[in-house]
Design a protein around this motif. Structure first.
Motif, PDB file in Angstrom:
ATOM      1  N   PRO A 126       1.281  -1.464   0.141  1.00 17.76           N
ATOM      2  CA  PRO A 126       0.125   0.194  -0.201  1.00 17.76           C
ATOM      3  C   PRO A 126       0.903   1.342  -0.493  1.00 17.76           C
ATOM      4  CG  PRO A 126      -1.104  -2.149   1.832  1.00 17.76           C
ATOM      5  CD  PRO A 126       0.726  -2.102   0.681  1.00 17.76           C
ATOM      6  N   SER A 127       2.058   1.468   0.561  1.00 21.62           N
ATOM      7  CA  SER A 127       2.565   2.243   0.436  1.00 21.62           C
ATOM      8  C   SER A 127       3.244   2.639  -1.129  1.00 21.62           C
ATOM      9  CB  SER A 127       4.018   1.961   2.667  1.00 21.62           C
ATOM     10  OG  SER A 127       5.196   1.147   1.581  1.00 21.62           O
ATOM     11  N   HIS A 128       3.431   2.096  -1.424  1.00 22.70           N
ATOM     12  CA  HIS A 128       3.795   1.998  -2.895  1.00 22.70           C
ATOM     13  C   HIS A 128       2.892   2.343  -4.018  1.00 22.70           C
ATOM     14  CE1 HIS A 128       7.401   1.413  -0.783  1.00 22.70           C
ATOM     15  NE2 HIS A 128       8.558   2.133  -1.608  1.00 22.70           N
ATOM     16  N   ARG A 129       1.733   2.145  -3.568  1.00 20.33           N
ATOM     17  CA  ARG A 129       0.699   2.126  -4.539  1.00 20.33           C
ATOM     18  C   ARG A 129       0.946   3.899  -5.200  1.00 20.33           C
ATOM     19  NH1 ARG A 129      -3.088  -1.944  -1.439  1.00 20.33           N
ATOM     20  NH2 ARG A 129      -2.087  -3.977  -1.634  1.00 20.33           N
ATOM     21  N   GLY A 130       0.577   3.746  -6.606  1.00 19.89           N
ATOM     22  CA  GLY A 130       0.574   5.062  -7.868  1.00 19.89           C
ATOM     23  C   GLY A 130       1.561   5.175  -8.214  1.00 19.89           C
ATOM     24  N   MET A 131       2.434   4.510  -7.705  1.00 15.39           N
ATOM     25  CA  MET A 131       3.892   4.890  -8.612  1.00 15.39           C
ATOM     26  C   MET A 131       4.038   4.143  -9.782  1.00 15.39           C
ATOM     27  SD  MET A 131       6.434   4.396  -5.021  1.00 15.39           S
ATOM     28  CE  MET A 131       7.474   4.800  -6.130  1.00 15.39           C
ATOM     29  N   ARG A 132       2.920   3.433 -10.372  1.00 17.52           N
ATOM     30  CA  ARG A 132       2.842   1.790 -11.458  1.00 17.52           C
ATOM     31  C   ARG A 132       3.892   1.390 -11.451  1.00 17.52           C
ATOM     32  NH1 ARG A 132       0.738   5.655 -15.266  1.00 17.52           N
ATOM     33  NH2 ARG A 132      -0.950   6.464 -14.424  1.00 17.52           N
ATOM     34  N   LEU A 133       4.546   0.658 -10.343  1.00  9.09           N
ATOM     35  CA  LEU A 133       5.659  -0.697  -9.946  1.00  9.09           C
ATOM     36  C   LEU A 133       4.827  -1.645 -10.677  1.00  9.09           C
ATOM     37  CD1 LEU A 133       6.552   0.069  -6.376  1.00  9.09           C
ATOM     38  CD2 LEU A 133       7.515   1.029  -8.772  1.00  9.09           C
ATOM     39  N   ASN A 134       3.993  -1.859 -11.050  1.00  7.02           N
ATOM     40  CA  ASN A 134       3.498  -3.628 -11.350  1.00  7.02           C
ATOM     41  C   ASN A 134       3.425  -3.007 -12.609  1.00  7.02           C
ATOM     42  OD1 ASN A 134       1.033  -1.223 -11.497  1.00  7.02           O
ATOM     43  ND2 ASN A 134      -0.270  -2.493 -12.426  1.00  7.02           N
ATOM     44  N   ILE A 135       3.334  -1.833 -13.872  1.00  5.21           N
ATOM     45  CA  ILE A 135       3.436  -1.543 -14.656  1.00  5.21           C
ATOM     46  C   ILE A 135       4.710  -2.153 -15.286  1.00  5.21           C
ATOM     47  CG2 ILE A 135       3.887  -0.398 -17.078  1.00  5.21           C
ATOM     48  CD1 ILE A 135       1.210   0.886 -16.146  1.00  5.21           C
ATOM     49  N   ALA A 136       5.631  -1.115 -14.761  1.00  5.93           N
ATOM     50  CA  ALA A 136       7.158  -1.836 -14.279  1.00  5.93           C
ATOM     51  C   ALA A 136       7.487  -3.634 -14.521  1.00  5.93           C
ATOM     52  CB  ALA A 136       8.460  -1.167 -13.540  1.00  5.93           C
ATOM     53  N   VAL A 137       7.597  -3.655 -13.331  1.00  4.99           N
ATOM     54  CA  VAL A 137       7.694  -4.804 -13.199  1.00  4.99           C
ATOM     55  C   VAL A 137       6.989  -6.178 -13.859  1.00  4.99           C
ATOM     56  CG1 VAL A 137       8.071  -4.737 -10.077  1.00  4.99           C
ATOM     57  CG2 VAL A 137       5.951  -5.813 -11.280  1.00  4.99           C
ATOM     58  N   ASN A 138       5.662  -6.056 -14.245  1.00  9.32           N
ATOM     59  CA  ASN A 138       5.617  -6.948 -15.487  1.00  9.32           C
ATOM     60  C   ASN A 138       6.594  -6.733 -17.086  1.00  9.32           C
ATOM     61  OD1 ASN A 138       3.026  -8.232 -14.611  1.00  9.32           O
ATOM     62  ND2 ASN A 138       2.263  -6.525 -14.649  1.00  9.32           N
ATOM     63  N   GLU A 139       6.218  -5.246 -17.212  1.00  9.29           N
ATOM     64  CA  GLU A 139       7.780  -5.210 -18.569  1.00  9.29           C
ATOM     65  C   GLU A 139       9.007  -6.279 -18.049  1.00  9.29           C
ATOM     66  OE1 GLU A 139       7.287  -4.364 -21.002  1.00  9.29           O
ATOM     67  OE2 GLU A 139       5.120  -3.440 -20.766  1.00  9.29           O
ATOM     68  N   ALA A 140       9.425  -6.257 -16.915  1.00 10.17           N
ATOM     69  CA  ALA A 140      10.513  -6.747 -16.345  1.00 10.17           C
ATOM     70  C   ALA A 140      11.034  -7.695 -16.875  1.00 10.17           C
ATOM     71  CB  ALA A 140      11.056  -6.647 -15.369  1.00 10.17           C
ATOM     72  N   ALA A 141      10.440  -8.568 -16.430  1.00 14.01           N
ATOM     73  CA  ALA A 141       9.168 -10.180 -16.467  1.00 14.01           C
ATOM     74  C   ALA A 141       9.249  -9.896 -18.200  1.00 14.01           C
ATOM     75  CB  ALA A 141       8.187 -10.599 -15.828  1.00 14.01           C
ATOM     76  N   SER A 142       8.474  -9.363 -18.772  1.00 14.70           N
ATOM     77  CA  SER A 142       8.400  -9.633 -20.233  1.00 14.70           C
ATOM     78  C   SER A 142       9.717  -9.769 -20.856  1.00 14.70           C
ATOM     79  CB  SER A 142       7.340  -9.057 -20.908  1.00 14.70           C
ATOM     80  OG  SER A 142       6.091  -9.182 -20.156  1.00 14.70           O
ATOM     81  N   ALA A 143      10.102  -8.375 -20.368  1.00 16.46           N
ATOM     82  CA  ALA A 143      11.553  -8.058 -21.353  1.00 16.46           C
ATOM     83  C   ALA A 143      12.713  -9.584 -21.539  1.00 16.46           C
ATOM     84  CB  ALA A 143      12.120  -6.746 -20.571  1.00 16.46           C
ATOM     85  N   HIS A 144      12.359 -10.047 -20.073  1.00 18.33           N
ATOM     86  CA  HIS A 144      13.927 -11.426 -19.846  1.00 18.33           C
ATOM     87  C   HIS A 144      13.031 -12.670 -20.360  1.00 18.33           C
ATOM     88  CE1 HIS A 144      15.295 -14.246 -16.578  1.00 18.33           C
ATOM     89  NE2 HIS A 144      15.580 -14.448 -17.530  1.00 18.33           N
ATOM     90  N   TYR A 145      11.457 -12.938 -20.039  1.00 21.42           N
ATOM     91  CA  TYR A 145      11.004 -14.406 -20.891  1.00 21.42           C
ATOM     92  C   TYR A 145      11.103 -13.722 -22.445  1.00 21.42           C
ATOM     93  CZ  TYR A 145       9.264 -17.066 -16.873  1.00 21.42           C
ATOM     94  OH  TYR A 145       9.144 -17.622 -15.884  1.00 21.42           O
ATOM     95  N   ARG A 146      10.968 -13.282 -22.792  1.00 25.39           N
ATOM     96  CA  ARG A 146      11.531 -12.626 -24.266  1.00 25.39           C
ATOM     97  C   ARG A 146      12.772 -13.200 -24.246  1.00 25.39           C
ATOM     98  NH1 ARG A 146       9.006 -10.064 -28.747  1.00 25.39           N
ATOM     99  NH2 ARG A 146      10.902  -9.291 -30.121  1.00 25.39           N
ATOM    100  N   GLU A 147      14.507 -13.159 -24.114  1.00 26.25           N
ATOM    101  CA  GLU A 147      15.354 -13.479 -24.160  1.00 26.25           C
ATOM    102  C   GLU A 147      15.662 -14.847 -24.065  1.00 26.25           C
ATOM    103  OE1 GLU A 147      17.786 -11.149 -21.283  1.00 26.25           O
ATOM    104  OE2 GLU A 147      17.356  -9.454 -22.579  1.00 26.25           O
ATOM    105  N   LEU A 148      14.541 -15.404 -22.956  1.00 25.23           N
ATOM    106  CA  LEU A 148      14.420 -17.004 -22.758  1.00 25.23           C
ATOM    107  C   LEU A 148      13.873 -17.974 -24.314  1.00 25.23           C
ATOM    108  CD1 LEU A 148      13.419 -17.581 -19.435  1.00 25.23           C
ATOM    109  CD2 LEU A 148      15.757 -17.418 -20.214  1.00 25.23           C
ATOM    110  N   GLY A 149      12.981 -16.697 -25.397  1.00 20.58           N
ATOM    111  CA  GLY A 149      12.730 -17.660 -26.425  1.00 20.58           C
ATOM    112  C   GLY A 149      10.674 -18.020 -26.676  1.00 20.58           C
ATOM    113  N   TYR A 150      10.469 -16.808 -25.377  1.00 21.03           N
ATOM    114  CA  TYR A 150       9.002 -16.896 -24.648  1.00 21.03           C
ATOM    115  C   TYR A 150       8.609 -15.290 -26.289  1.00 21.03           C
ATOM    116  CZ  TYR A 150       9.025 -19.946 -21.399  1.00 21.03           C
ATOM    117  OH  TYR A 150       9.104 -21.558 -20.905  1.00 21.03           O
ATOM    118  N   THR A 151       7.373 -15.774 -27.142  1.00 23.24           N
ATOM    119  CA  THR A 151       6.961 -14.505 -27.829  1.00 23.24           C
ATOM    120  C   THR A 151       5.982 -14.020 -27.173  1.00 23.24           C
ATOM    121  OG1 THR A 151       5.254 -16.229 -29.286  1.00 23.24           O
ATOM    122  CG2 THR A 151       7.210 -15.734 -29.617  1.00 23.24           C
TER     123      THR A 151
END
Length: 207
Positions: A126-151
């Motif tokens: 709750p102390s860190h909501r509103g900072m769009r951290l959910n978008i940031a961690v999702n994009e980090a996950a997407s970038a990593h899995y793309r490197e692993l061959g997922y599309t």
């Protein structure tokens, strides 16, 4: 008139879930590695990356983070990965990714097949909501899995959840099909359309 009809449809879908045990979801996909939106500006003290097992086990001691030891043990055994936002070395937001199966409600599980990956259990303190951290961690996950061959990532949203269904194309989502299940006298009867099946997406009850 359109708004009235949509509300009636949403109510009918909810009543079908409540009285008949019918759960229907819209399945969608999103390309991996689209990159962080330009409007997201994270504070310099926030670090986004994959969380290590040591860091995840340390987080189980903080009930506010909602990662139990039992959940973590099972997730790591499946090979699932967590991507998190760190503030002063502490996990303040996270999301999980799997290329196989993940927990769903009522003892059910969700499954996908490569090159699709599935994201689940997103959370921000709750102390860190509103900072769009959910978008940031999702994009980090997407970038990593793309490197692993997922599309693509595959996900679903309830048909009555209009807030998530509206403007999904603007957020990079593409329609795949429908999937769901019927609870019938203690049995689970899953179903899915051809598009969802091609992604290996579906619900099932572990034996």
């Amino acid at each position: 008139m359109k708004a009235v009809l949509e509300k009636c449809l949403q109510r009918c879908i909810r009543e079908a879930e409540r009285w008949f045990g019918v759960h229907i979801y819209r399945v969608r996909r999103r390309s991996l590695g689209l990159g962080m939106p330009e409007y997201i500006k994270l504070p310099e003290h926030i670090e986004i990356r994959q969380a290590s097992e040591r860091e995840l086990w340390a987080a189980t001691s903080n009930p506010d983070v909602h990662i139990s030891a039992d959940f973590l043990r099972e997730a790591l055994a499946r090979g699932d990965k967590a991507y998190a936002a760190f503030d002063d070395g502490q996990i303040v937001a996270y999301t999980w990714r799997t290329g196989e199966t993940a927990p769903h409600d009522g003892g059910l599980r969700v499954q996908v097949s490569p090159p699709f990956v599935y994201g689940y259990k997103g959370f921000s303190l709750p102390s860190h909501r509103g900072m769009r951290l959910n978008i940031a961690v999702n994009e980090a996950a997407s970038a990593h899995y793309r490197e692993l061959g997922y599309t693509h990532s595959a996900g679903f949203v309830a048909l009555y959840n209009q807030s998530k269904l509206v403007n999904e194309r603007e957020h990079g989502y593409e329609f795949l099909g429908y999937a769901g299940y019927l609870r019938w006298f203690g049995r689970i009867i899953p179903f899915r359309t051809h598009g969802a099946k091609q992604a290996g997406f579906g619900f099932f009850q572990p034996q």
